[in-house]
Motif scaffolding. Structure first.
Motif, PDB file in Angstrom:
ATOM      1  N   ALA A  12       0.852  -1.192   0.000  1.00 25.11           N
ATOM      2  CA  ALA A  12       0.000   0.000   0.000  1.00 25.11           C
ATOM      3  C   ALA A  12       0.887   1.241   0.000  1.00 25.11           C
ATOM      4  O   ALA A  12       2.012   1.215   0.496  1.00 25.11           O
ATOM      5  N   LEU A  13       0.378   2.299  -0.561  1.00 25.16           N
ATOM      6  CA  LEU A  13       1.073   3.584  -0.536  1.00 25.16           C
ATOM      7  C   LEU A  13       0.131   4.603   0.077  1.00 25.16           C
ATOM      8  O   LEU A  13      -1.079   4.574  -0.167  1.00 25.16           O
ATOM      9  N   PHE A  14       0.694   5.504   0.870  1.00 27.04           N
ATOM     10  CA  PHE A  14      -0.103   6.498   1.581  1.00 27.04           C
ATOM     11  C   PHE A  14       0.324   7.904   1.165  1.00 27.04           C
ATOM     12  O   PHE A  14       1.445   8.117   0.695  1.00 27.04           O
ATOM     13  N   PRO A  15      -0.562   8.890   1.342  1.00 27.17           N
ATOM     14  CA  PRO A  15      -0.205  10.277   1.015  1.00 27.17           C
ATOM     15  C   PRO A  15       1.047  10.724   1.777  1.00 27.17           C
ATOM     16  O   PRO A  15       1.266  10.333   2.919  1.00 27.17           O
ATOM     17  N   GLY A  16       1.861  11.531   1.098  1.00 24.63           N
ATOM     18  CA  GLY A  16       3.046  12.088   1.739  1.00 24.63           C
ATOM     19  C   GLY A  16       4.245  11.164   1.772  1.00 24.63           C
ATOM     20  O   GLY A  16       5.269  11.504   2.354  1.00 24.63           O
ATOM     21  N   VAL A  17       4.150  10.000   1.141  1.00 22.11           N
ATOM     22  CA  VAL A  17       5.256   9.043   1.125  1.00 22.11           C
ATOM     23  C   VAL A  17       5.728   8.880  -0.316  1.00 22.11           C
ATOM     24  O   VAL A  17       4.924   8.817  -1.242  1.00 22.11           O
ATOM     25  N   THR A  18       7.047   8.818  -0.508  1.00 21.33           N
ATOM     26  CA  THR A  18       7.625   8.579  -1.825  1.00 21.33           C
ATOM     27  C   THR A  18       8.118   7.147  -1.888  1.00 21.33           C
ATOM     28  O   THR A  18       8.831   6.683  -0.997  1.00 21.33           O
ATOM     29  N   LEU A  19       7.703   6.440  -2.940  1.00 18.71           N
ATOM     30  CA  LEU A  19       7.984   5.024  -3.096  1.00 18.71           C
ATOM     31  C   LEU A  19       8.732   4.778  -4.406  1.00 18.71           C
ATOM     32  O   LEU A  19       8.333   5.302  -5.450  1.00 18.71           O
ATOM     33  N   PRO A  20       9.814   3.980  -4.381  1.00 15.29           N
ATOM     34  CA  PRO A  20      10.496   3.635  -5.624  1.00 15.29           C
ATOM     35  C   PRO A  20       9.795   2.463  -6.322  1.00 15.29           C
ATOM     36  O   PRO A  20       9.364   1.510  -5.664  1.00 15.29           O
ATOM     37  N   LEU A  21       9.663   2.549  -7.629  1.00 15.19           N
ATOM     38  CA  LEU A  21       9.089   1.473  -8.438  1.00 15.19           C
ATOM     39  C   LEU A  21      10.094   1.062  -9.504  1.00 15.19           C
ATOM     40  O   LEU A  21      10.830   1.905 -10.018  1.00 15.19           O
ATOM     41  N   ARG A  22      10.100  -0.220  -9.827  1.00 15.01           N
ATOM     42  CA  ARG A  22      10.896  -0.720 -10.955  1.00 15.01           C
ATOM     43  C   ARG A  22       9.905  -1.153 -12.027  1.00 15.01           C
ATOM     44  O   ARG A  22       9.082  -2.029 -11.806  1.00 15.01           O
ATOM     45  N   ILE A  23       9.998  -0.517 -13.182  1.00 16.84           N
ATOM     46  CA  ILE A  23       9.022  -0.723 -14.248  1.00 16.84           C
ATOM     47  C   ILE A  23       9.664  -1.532 -15.373  1.00 16.84           C
ATOM     48  O   ILE A  23      10.742  -1.176 -15.861  1.00 16.84           O
ATOM     49  N   PHE A  24       8.981  -2.605 -15.809  1.00 18.13           N
ATOM     50  CA  PHE A  24       9.493  -3.396 -16.926  1.00 18.13           C
ATOM     51  C   PHE A  24       8.390  -3.853 -17.868  1.00 18.13           C
ATOM     52  O   PHE A  24       8.649  -4.139 -19.027  1.00 18.13           O
TER      53      PHE A  24
END
Length: 191
Positions: A12-24
């Protein structure tokens, strides 16, 4: 209501948080490209069943994100940092031609900022300890200056059940969210 491309994740991701994603996957490479061109962002939703690759059933609540940084990895993956912003409820879903999940969403109301009450000092101390943990270095957090920021950051870092995460995402009052988090912490200490 608004149509929004959705990115299902196991976290889950919440407001105010930065999350790294790996896209392929091609559909998500296209999503990121379009999002960068139009500066429109997309929705991140928690997977209820299934996997990140392929099709998944999602929980009906998510967070709109904007891309704040990106780079091309040596391994050919696209590395993207997304920042959580507004919450939404998914009313309906459909599939685009490239199998990208699209959601008809309604925005949940924004909350006025509330100060952190003194009785939450223990939760604030816990958050500072969690942020120092080495496994959390890939997440980026703004300084905590309100009860809503404290609740969102704790929700992101604590090992909560998915149903609790969704309950927190739909709760409109940051003090009520902090109470839910505190009750889960109390339950863990009794187990």
């Amino acid at each position: 209501m608004q149509q929004l491309p959705l990115f299902p994740l196991r976290v889950a991701l919440f407001p105010g948080v930065t999350l790294p994603l790996r896209i392929f996957e091609q559909r998500y490479l296209h999503l990121v490209s379009e999002s960068l061109k139009s500066e429109s962002g997309f929705g991140v939703v928690l997977i209820r069943s299934g996997t990140e690759v392929g099709r998944a059933e999602i929980w009906p609540v998510g967070v709109h994100v904007n891309i704040v940084d990106w780079s091309q990895g040596d391994e050919g993956l696209l590395h993207v940092d997304v920042a959580g912003e507004r919450r939404f409820r998914v009313v309906d879903t459909s599939r685009a031609e490239d199998d990208l999940l699209m959601g008809e969403v309604e925005w949940l109301p924004d909350e006025p900022a509330q100060p952190i009450p003194p009785e939450c000092d223990g939760l604030l101390s816990m958050l500072q300890e969690l942020k120092e943990h080495a496994a959390m270095l890939s997440l980026k957090f703004a300084p905590v200056d309100s009860a809503d920021a404290l609740s969102w950051q704790l929700a992101q870092l604590l090992p909560l059940e998915d149903r609790v995460r969704i309950e927190l995402l739909t709760t409109q009052d940051p003090l009520a969210r902090l109470a839910v988090i505190a009750s889960n912490l109390d339950r863990w200490t009794r187990e």
